[in-house]
Design a protein around this motif. Structure first.
Motif, PDB file in Angstrom:
ATOM      1  N   SER A 189       0.893  -0.924  -0.117  1.00 14.09           N
ATOM      2  CA  SER A 189       0.472  -0.516   0.105  1.00 14.09           C
ATOM      3  C   SER A 189       1.264   1.365   0.225  1.00 14.09           C
ATOM      4  CB  SER A 189      -0.587   0.086   0.952  1.00 14.09           C
ATOM      5  OG  SER A 189      -1.656   1.047   1.633  1.00 14.09           O
ATOM      6  N   GLN A 190       0.128   2.543  -0.640  1.00 13.32           N
ATOM      7  CA  GLN A 190       1.052   3.787  -0.334  1.00 13.32           C
ATOM      8  C   GLN A 190       0.661   4.003   0.936  1.00 13.32           C
ATOM      9  OE1 GLN A 190       2.993   4.705  -2.970  1.00 13.32           O
ATOM     10  NE2 GLN A 190       2.825   2.762  -3.895  1.00 13.32           N
ATOM     11  N   ASP A 191       0.163   3.344   1.455  1.00 11.69           N
ATOM     12  CA  ASP A 191      -0.202   4.347   2.611  1.00 11.69           C
ATOM     13  C   ASP A 191       0.141   3.733   3.878  1.00 11.69           C
ATOM     14  OD1 ASP A 191      -1.504   5.725   5.226  1.00 11.69           O
ATOM     15  OD2 ASP A 191      -3.107   5.283   4.604  1.00 11.69           O
ATOM     16  N   PRO A 192       1.186   4.300   4.869  1.00 14.98           N
ATOM     17  CA  PRO A 192       1.678   3.721   5.850  1.00 14.98           C
ATOM     18  C   PRO A 192       0.796   3.313   6.333  1.00 14.98           C
ATOM     19  CG  PRO A 192       2.604   6.084   6.038  1.00 14.98           C
ATOM     20  CD  PRO A 192       1.647   5.215   3.879  1.00 14.98           C
ATOM     21  N   LEU A 193      -0.917   4.154   7.030  1.00 16.30           N
ATOM     22  CA  LEU A 193      -1.014   3.646   8.362  1.00 16.30           C
ATOM     23  C   LEU A 193      -2.302   2.526   7.280  1.00 16.30           C
ATOM     24  CD1 LEU A 193      -1.910   6.932   9.744  1.00 16.30           C
ATOM     25  CD2 LEU A 193      -0.343   5.526  10.298  1.00 16.30           C
ATOM     26  N   ALA A 194      -2.687   2.091   6.544  1.00 18.20           N
ATOM     27  CA  ALA A 194      -3.328   1.066   5.945  1.00 18.20           C
ATOM     28  C   ALA A 194      -3.281  -0.143   6.352  1.00 18.20           C
ATOM     29  CB  ALA A 194      -2.936   0.815   4.522  1.00 18.20           C
ATOM     30  N   VAL A 195      -4.421   0.245   6.884  1.00 17.08           N
ATOM     31  CA  VAL A 195      -4.477  -1.355   8.247  1.00 17.08           C
ATOM     32  C   VAL A 195      -5.845  -2.438   7.383  1.00 17.08           C
ATOM     33  CG1 VAL A 195      -5.873  -2.893  10.617  1.00 17.08           C
ATOM     34  CG2 VAL A 195      -4.475  -0.092  10.446  1.00 17.08           C
ATOM     35  N   THR A 196      -5.523  -4.008   6.772  1.00 21.15           N
ATOM     36  CA  THR A 196      -6.515  -4.626   5.757  1.00 21.15           C
ATOM     37  C   THR A 196      -7.252  -5.628   7.007  1.00 21.15           C
ATOM     38  OG1 THR A 196      -5.566  -4.128   3.735  1.00 21.15           O
ATOM     39  CG2 THR A 196      -6.740  -5.958   3.457  1.00 21.15           C
ATOM     40  N   VAL A 197      -8.052  -5.841   6.736  1.00 20.86           N
ATOM     41  CA  VAL A 197      -8.898  -7.088   7.815  1.00 20.86           C
ATOM     42  C   VAL A 197      -9.126  -7.858   7.386  1.00 20.86           C
ATOM     43  CG1 VAL A 197     -10.314  -7.134  10.134  1.00 20.86           C
ATOM     44  CG2 VAL A 197      -8.987  -5.477  10.246  1.00 20.86           C
ATOM     45  N   ARG A 198      -8.904  -8.887   7.317  1.00 21.24           N
ATOM     46  CA  ARG A 198     -10.285 -10.025   6.506  1.00 21.24           C
ATOM     47  C   ARG A 198     -10.718 -10.799   8.084  1.00 21.24           C
ATOM     48  NH1 ARG A 198      -9.588 -10.471   1.068  1.00 21.24           N
ATOM     49  NH2 ARG A 198      -8.018  -8.881   0.384  1.00 21.24           N
ATOM     50  N   SER A 199     -12.283 -11.679   7.116  1.00 24.76           N
ATOM     51  CA  SER A 199     -12.391 -12.696   7.900  1.00 24.76           C
ATOM     52  C   SER A 199     -12.890 -13.906   7.120  1.00 24.76           C
ATOM     53  CB  SER A 199     -13.782 -12.480   8.827  1.00 24.76           C
ATOM     54  OG  SER A 199     -14.546 -13.579   9.219  1.00 24.76           O
ATOM     55  N   GLY A 200     -11.254 -14.881   7.615  1.00 26.20           N
ATOM     56  CA  GLY A 200     -11.746 -15.881   6.451  1.00 26.20           C
ATOM     57  C   GLY A 200     -11.617 -15.238   5.005  1.00 26.20           C
ATOM     58  N   ASN A 201     -12.337 -15.498   3.847  1.00 29.29           N
ATOM     59  CA  ASN A 201     -12.139 -14.733   2.306  1.00 29.29           C
ATOM     60  C   ASN A 201     -13.105 -13.338   2.032  1.00 29.29           C
ATOM     61  OD1 ASN A 201     -14.691 -15.860   1.917  1.00 29.29           O
ATOM     62  ND2 ASN A 201     -14.121 -16.913   0.777  1.00 29.29           N
ATOM     63  N   ARG A 202     -13.416 -12.836   3.501  1.00 32.77           N
ATOM     64  CA  ARG A 202     -13.900 -11.874   2.561  1.00 32.77           C
ATOM     65  C   ARG A 202     -13.344 -10.490   3.545  1.00 32.77           C
ATOM     66  NH1 ARG A 202     -18.151  -9.442   6.521  1.00 32.77           N
ATOM     67  NH2 ARG A 202     -17.699 -11.415   8.276  1.00 32.77           N
ATOM     68  N   LEU A 203     -13.783  -9.685   3.210  1.00 27.55           N
ATOM     69  CA  LEU A 203     -13.142  -8.675   3.542  1.00 27.55           C
ATOM     70  C   LEU A 203     -13.433  -7.383   4.616  1.00 27.55           C
ATOM     71  CD1 LEU A 203     -10.308  -6.330   2.903  1.00 27.55           C
ATOM     72  CD2 LEU A 203     -11.554  -5.972   0.989  1.00 27.55           C
ATOM     73  N   VAL A 204     -13.023  -7.414   5.386  1.00 24.56           N
ATOM     74  CA  VAL A 204     -13.895  -6.614   6.366  1.00 24.56           C
ATOM     75  C   VAL A 204     -13.702  -4.786   6.751  1.00 24.56           C
ATOM     76  CG1 VAL A 204     -14.481  -6.094   9.380  1.00 24.56           C
ATOM     77  CG2 VAL A 204     -14.047  -8.164   8.281  1.00 24.56           C
ATOM     78  N   LEU A 205     -14.358  -4.159   6.103  1.00 22.16           N
ATOM     79  CA  LEU A 205     -14.782  -3.163   5.971  1.00 22.16           C
ATOM     80  C   LEU A 205     -14.677  -2.248   7.082  1.00 22.16           C
ATOM     81  CD1 LEU A 205     -17.789  -2.063   3.755  1.00 22.16           C
ATOM     82  CD2 LEU A 205     -14.958  -2.085   2.904  1.00 22.16           C
ATOM     83  N   VAL A 206     -13.349  -1.319   7.741  1.00 20.20           N
ATOM     84  CA  VAL A 206     -13.257  -1.355   9.133  1.00 20.20           C
ATOM     85  C   VAL A 206     -13.009   0.273   8.071  1.00 20.20           C
ATOM     86  CG1 VAL A 206     -12.169  -3.236   9.593  1.00 20.20           C
ATOM     87  CG2 VAL A 206     -10.599  -1.731   8.117  1.00 20.20           C
ATOM     88  N   PRO A 207     -13.242   1.834   9.404  1.00 19.58           N
ATOM     89  CA  PRO A 207     -12.449   2.446   9.105  1.00 19.58           C
ATOM     90  C   PRO A 207     -11.025   3.374   8.733  1.00 19.58           C
ATOM     91  CG  PRO A 207     -12.633   2.618  11.586  1.00 19.58           C
ATOM     92  CD  PRO A 207     -13.226   1.043  11.413  1.00 19.58           C
ATOM     93  N   LYS A 208     -10.906   4.219   7.874  1.00 16.26           N
ATOM     94  CA  LYS A 208      -9.437   4.125   7.652  1.00 16.26           C
ATOM     95  C   LYS A 208      -9.282   5.133   8.641  1.00 16.26           C
ATOM     96  CE  LYS A 208      -7.108   6.889   4.537  1.00 16.26           C
ATOM     97  NZ  LYS A 208      -6.051   6.124   3.679  1.00 16.26           N
ATOM     98  N   PRO A 209      -7.599   4.394   9.111  1.00 10.82           N
ATOM     99  CA  PRO A 209      -6.913   5.447  10.308  1.00 10.82           C
ATOM    100  C   PRO A 209      -6.043   6.183  10.070  1.00 10.82           C
ATOM    101  CG  PRO A 209      -5.846   3.011   9.822  1.00 10.82           C
ATOM    102  CD  PRO A 209      -7.167   3.549   9.257  1.00 10.82           C
ATOM    103  N   THR A 210      -6.522   7.409  10.709  1.00  8.65           N
ATOM    104  CA  THR A 210      -5.778   8.757  10.553  1.00  8.65           C
ATOM    105  C   THR A 210      -4.134   9.031  11.196  1.00  8.65           C
ATOM    106  OG1 THR A 210      -7.251  10.218  11.321  1.00  8.65           O
ATOM    107  CG2 THR A 210      -7.516   9.884   9.770  1.00  8.65           C
TER     108      THR A 210
END
Length: 209
Positions: free
Chosen positions: A29-50
């Motif tokens: 990612s180009q964003d150093p604060l990027a956090v990607t969360v997955r539950s199984g094979n499903r992408l979990v939508l989370v608030p973008k940290p600032t």
């Protein structure tokens, strides 16, 4: 655009800059604060940290229940963690994330290179990189849990530096190894086997007594 100086200063020296660039372009990612969360094979939508504090809180809140990747390299946040208090705040710092991520990816790359028989032909390099990126994204290569597998040691990759044709071959490699929300996570590959649970860490029992 990834800062070339940052890569030069922070990336694992065993990886050529062209390989690091492809790794981060395809899997990071180009964003150093990027956090990607997955539950199984499903992408979990989370608030973008600032802020780094928000990123760490988000990681702690999901660690143990979901698969969490973080930062420029999308480093597996749960690797080697047995409790949330062991999480390193430096994980969201750009240079440290690149250092940690490229060091771990270098091991994955060596595992894939060894499987290919340590090829010397530069034409093979794009395929090795693609397979190493997929292994990074899933946590597995040919049934092996790459993050916990032993390091095969030094392997000599085909030279990429200074050879424009090789670099062009790397840059023109298939995008099939790029980030894809449908890509199975490392928790899915062997979800029926608790001994092959990738980087997932179960913290549900902590404090239960």
């Amino acid at each position: 655009m990834l800062d070339a100086l940052l890569v030069q200063q922070c990336a694992d020296p065993s990886l050529k800059p062209a390989i690091v660039e492809q790794f981060i372009t395809k899997a990071g990612s180009q964003d150093p604060l990027a956090v990607t969360v997955r539950s199984g094979n499903r992408l979990v939508l989370v608030p973008k940290p600032t802020t780094s504090e928000e990123a760490l809180a988000l990681i702690r809140g999901n660690l143990g229940r979901n698969t969490v990747r973080v930062g420029i390299t999308q480093y597996p946040a749960g690797l080697g963690i047995v409790e949330a208090g062991q999480l390193k705040p430096e994980m969201v710092e750009p240079c440290e994330n690149i250092r940690m991520g490229t060091a771990l990816f270098a091991k994955v790359f060596r595992i894939v290179m060894k499987w290919y028989g340590n090829p010397t032909a530069k034409e093979v390099l794009p395929q090795v990189i693609d397979d190493a990126v997929i292994a990074w994204q899933t946590g597995y290569f040919e049934g092996m849990a790459v993050f916990r597998a032993p390091d095969p040691g030094e392997v000599k990759a085909p030279e990429a530096g200074g050879d424009e044709s090789t670099i062009d071959a790397i840059e023109g490699s298939a995008d099939s190894a790029g980030r894809d929300a449908s890509m199975p996570s490392e928790d899915v590959a062997h979800s029926d086997d608790p001994n092959k649970a990738g980087i997932r860490v179960d913290l549900s029992g902590i404090g239960a007594k």
